[in-house]
Design a protein around this motif. Sequence first.
Motif, short mmCIF file in Angstrom:
data_model
loop_
_atom_site.label_atom_id
_atom_site.label_comp_id
_atom_site.label_asym_id
_atom_site.label_seq_id
_atom_site.Cartn_x
_atom_site.Cartn_y
_atom_site.Cartn_z
N GLY A 1 8.78 3.69 9.91
CA GLY A 1 8.02 2.64 10.57
C GLY A 1 7.18 3.29 11.66
O GLY A 1 6.95 4.50 11.64
N ARG B 1 7.12 13.63 14.40
CA ARG B 1 7.02 15.05 14.04
C ARG B 1 6.71 15.91 15.26
O ARG B 1 6.90 17.11 15.24
CB ARG B 1 5.94 15.25 12.97
CG ARG B 1 6.42 14.75 11.61
CD ARG B 1 5.50 15.22 10.51
NE ARG B 1 4.18 14.61 10.64
CZ ARG B 1 3.28 14.59 9.67
NH1 ARG B 1 3.55 15.13 8.52
NH2 ARG B 1 2.12 14.02 9.86
N ASP C 1 4.58 10.07 17.67
CA ASP C 1 4.73 10.76 16.39
C ASP C 1 6.06 11.52 16.34
O ASP C 1 6.27 12.47 17.09
CB ASP C 1 3.55 11.73 16.21
CG ASP C 1 3.50 12.31 14.80
OD1 ASP C 1 4.54 12.31 14.11
OD2 ASP C 1 2.42 12.77 14.39
N LYS D 1 0.85 -1.20 0.00
CA LYS D 1 0.00 0.00 0.00
C LYS D 1 0.89 1.25 0.00
O LYS D 1 1.82 1.35 0.81
CB LYS D 1 -0.92 -0.01 1.23
CG LYS D 1 -1.83 1.21 1.31
CD LYS D 1 -1.39 2.18 2.37
CE LYS D 1 -2.08 3.53 2.29
NZ LYS D 1 -1.67 4.44 3.35
N GLY E 1 -1.47 8.63 13.98
CA GLY E 1 -2.07 8.64 12.64
C GLY E 1 -1.33 7.80 11.61
O GLY E 1 -1.72 7.78 10.45
N THR F 1 5.01 4.41 3.55
CA THR F 1 4.59 5.75 3.97
C THR F 1 5.78 6.69 4.00
O THR F 1 6.81 6.41 3.38
CB THR F 1 3.81 5.64 5.32
OG1 THR F 1 3.36 6.94 5.68
CG2 THR F 1 4.66 5.05 6.43
N ASP F 2 5.65 7.81 4.73
CA ASP F 2 6.74 8.79 4.74
C ASP F 2 7.56 8.75 6.03
O ASP F 2 8.27 9.69 6.34
CB ASP F 2 6.20 10.22 4.50
CG ASP F 2 5.19 10.65 5.56
OD1 ASP F 2 4.87 9.83 6.45
OD2 ASP F 2 4.72 11.79 5.51
N TYR G 1 6.82 4.64 15.28
CA TYR G 1 7.71 5.20 16.30
C TYR G 1 7.04 5.14 17.67
O TYR G 1 5.82 4.95 17.77
CB TYR G 1 8.05 6.66 15.95
CG TYR G 1 9.15 6.81 14.94
CD1 TYR G 1 9.03 6.25 13.67
CD2 TYR G 1 10.31 7.51 15.24
CE1 TYR G 1 10.05 6.38 12.73
CE2 TYR G 1 11.33 7.65 14.31
CZ TYR G 1 11.20 7.09 13.06
OH TYR G 1 12.20 7.22 12.14
N GLY H 1 0.84 5.32 0.47
CA GLY H 1 0.05 6.46 0.94
C GLY H 1 0.24 7.66 0.02
O GLY H 1 1.11 7.65 -0.86
N GLY H 2 -0.57 8.71 0.26
CA GLY H 2 -0.57 9.89 -0.61
C GLY H 2 0.80 10.48 -0.83
O GLY H 2 1.18 10.81 -1.97
P1 ADP Z 1 0.17 8.02 4.44
O1 ADP Z 1 -0.25 9.15 3.58
O2 ADP Z 1 1.33 7.24 3.91
O3 ADP Z 1 -0.99 7.13 4.81
P2 ADP Z 1 0.04 9.31 7.02
O4 ADP Z 1 0.29 10.77 7.01
O5 ADP Z 1 -1.35 8.82 7.12
O6 ADP Z 1 0.76 8.68 5.75
O7 ADP Z 1 0.87 8.62 8.20
C1 ADP Z 1 2.26 8.88 8.35
C2 ADP Z 1 2.46 9.94 9.44
O8 ADP Z 1 1.98 9.45 10.68
C3 ADP Z 1 3.91 10.25 9.72
O9 ADP Z 1 4.41 11.25 8.88
C4 ADP Z 1 3.91 10.67 11.19
O10 ADP Z 1 4.03 12.06 11.38
C5 ADP Z 1 2.56 10.25 11.70
N1 ADP Z 1 2.62 9.48 12.95
C6 ADP Z 1 1.82 9.67 14.03
N2 ADP Z 1 2.15 8.83 15.01
C7 ADP Z 1 3.17 8.08 14.57
C8 ADP Z 1 3.93 7.03 15.13
N3 ADP Z 1 3.71 6.57 16.37
N4 ADP Z 1 4.91 6.48 14.37
C9 ADP Z 1 5.15 6.92 13.12
N5 ADP Z 1 4.46 7.91 12.54
C10 ADP Z 1 3.49 8.50 13.24
#
Ligand code: ADP
Length: 609
Positions: free
Chosen positions: A181, A188, A186, A7, A213, A177-178, A183, A9-10
């Motif tokens: 894995g 960020r 989050d 899969k 998220g 995704t971006d 974490y 993501g955007g």
């Molecule tokens: P996609 O568009 O690939 O579905 P998302 O934006 O939905 O990506 O999900 C990726 C984002 O989730 C990351 O950039 C990160 O900021 C956020 N995120 C929130 N909690 C976590 C976490 N525990 N581990 C990793 N990423 C996280």
Amino acid sequence: MAVVVQKFGGSSVATPEKILAAAQRAIDAQNEGNQVVVVVSAIGKTTDTLVALAEQISRNPPAREMAMLLATGEQVSIACMAIAIHALGAKAISFTGPQLGIVTDSSHLKARIKSIETAKLREALDGGSIAVVAGFQGIDEKYDITTLGRGGSDTTAVAVAAAIKLAGFDVRCEIYTDVNGVYTTDPRIVRKAIKVDVISYDEMLEMASMGAGVMHSRSIEFAKKFNVPLMVRHAATSEVGTWVVGEEPWMREVPVCGAALAVNEARIVLDALPDRPGVSRAVFAALAQVNVPVDMIAQNVGSGGKASIGFTVIHGDLKKATDTLDPIITELGATMTVTERVSKVSVVGAGMRHVAGVAEKMFAALAANGINMKMITTGDIKISVLIEEDVPPPEDDEDDAGTKKSHLEAKRAVRGRLALEAVHDAFGLHMPRSGAGVAPSGYRPRPASAVVPEARERETAVAKLDGMEDILVSGVHLSSDQSRVTIFDLPDRPGHCSTVFNAVATGGILVDMIVQNITSVGKAELSFTVPRADLPKALKRTQDVARSIDPSCRVVGDAEVAVLFVLGVGMRSHTGVARTRMSSMPSSFATAVSRSRASGTTADAGRGR
Ligand code: ADP
Ligand code: ASP
Ligand code: MG
């Protein structure tokens, strides 16, 4: 032949170059001898742009037409992905959700998957093509296009993997995704967060449901129900990501493996409710009826024949919730208070079932930062604390299609971010340890085809359900060796809960369920359960400490409390669970029920906080 579902993501298909890179990954997996299904999200921020477009036309667009609009985003991506795969010399066929036969219910913007046809998929795969499937969308029985809720492409991917597995194939699912894995929180928001190697379905489900998220929580429910191993990894690197798999004993070595922040919630407190059976049911039945999921629920024990219930809903559902409850509240002679902006900080970990002092540590970290807790609830493997934010919401923050602006919202939630950092530090989550970040050497996840008796049982039960995504209750457990301590009229100020739990934890007492709710008059009512044998000691310690906080606090012990746990998959994201559970209980019993022992697999009584 094994099937790999990938899969993207955007952000992983945001440019033509990224689409070509994703296509190459799929081709590489095919060249390694796998059949490959690619599930794609809409390019970049397309869905946000489409939501904004509709908002410019109408403040209240019909849900059916919003689904029709939003589904176009993924249709663009599948075509582009198939074109890219062809350009790189391999074969591909793209499918929209309706074309493939992803059948959902008719909740247009929060649709649940009922079934997935695999015939077309098989035909494409057996013909040597890579099947490219649109995430996030399906079709209902009236042939209307539906969408699964923001972030729903993860759920499409895992559901397609589950359908392939049910058809008898060995399958694994990779979520690109971006980030590298999953974490510890989050990355960020908390720079010190580290990537975890392996996390259990239950832990990931709690993390996702509590605000992480990175994965759509419904996708984890699918993965658990159908035993599909997942890997979350970066689309732009070859680094190994995070495995999401069934629980292993070593995962319980640390009490907490992650923390999460949810910022787009609102709190509703209903005061002066008649304390009689059926009242909670009426409230939650009404909300379930209009498809408003309820998250934290804390019901006060109540005195003088009156009780109060506090709960949280997604901010976007607030108006629907209050409109629905208004007539009920009037009829019951109760009152309703709303806090628009609240943040919820949670800690999660399979190990907290057996360790004393987890709640105390979390509350102490918050108290040390002057953060007041407005509500506390605990589940099998998580503790959640609600914090009031004083940041006003910007206009048009939410929309009926849900929101994915989590990062921006998190930036505004100043107190929530401070709280998240404080608990992340307190549990040392930045330090890699076995059970929190690191897997033991030689660990290999079990393939999806491995026979896990529990999974086998689940598959048999699933076959009897009407829909793939239906709630699956696997057991009910009554723990009758618990007692409850309640403090009434605890002043609503930072640090008090921490002081109470410190006193209890230093007595070596395992605290299980905790419920704290602040009534509209600014007094907290704090209840927790302890093993019955420890009640006298817990009561004495609590009385001493409560007296030192405020001599007007009352402390009451109930020796005979039963705690009812309902186990299963799907309770995190389904509405109506609280209603069903509370409908058959007297209210004094229901006060000892916390919402989520939703996904526990064992029903052991001896665990602590
Ligand atoms: P996609 O568009 O690939 O579905 P998302 O934006 O939905 O990506 O999900 C990726 C984002 O989730 C990351 O950039 C990160 O900021 C956020 N995120 C929130 N909690 C976590 C976490 N525990 N581990 C990793 N990423 C996280
Ligand atoms: N495109 C949809 C969204 O932005 C689905 C997804 O990305 O998972 O919510
Ligand atoms: Mg996502």
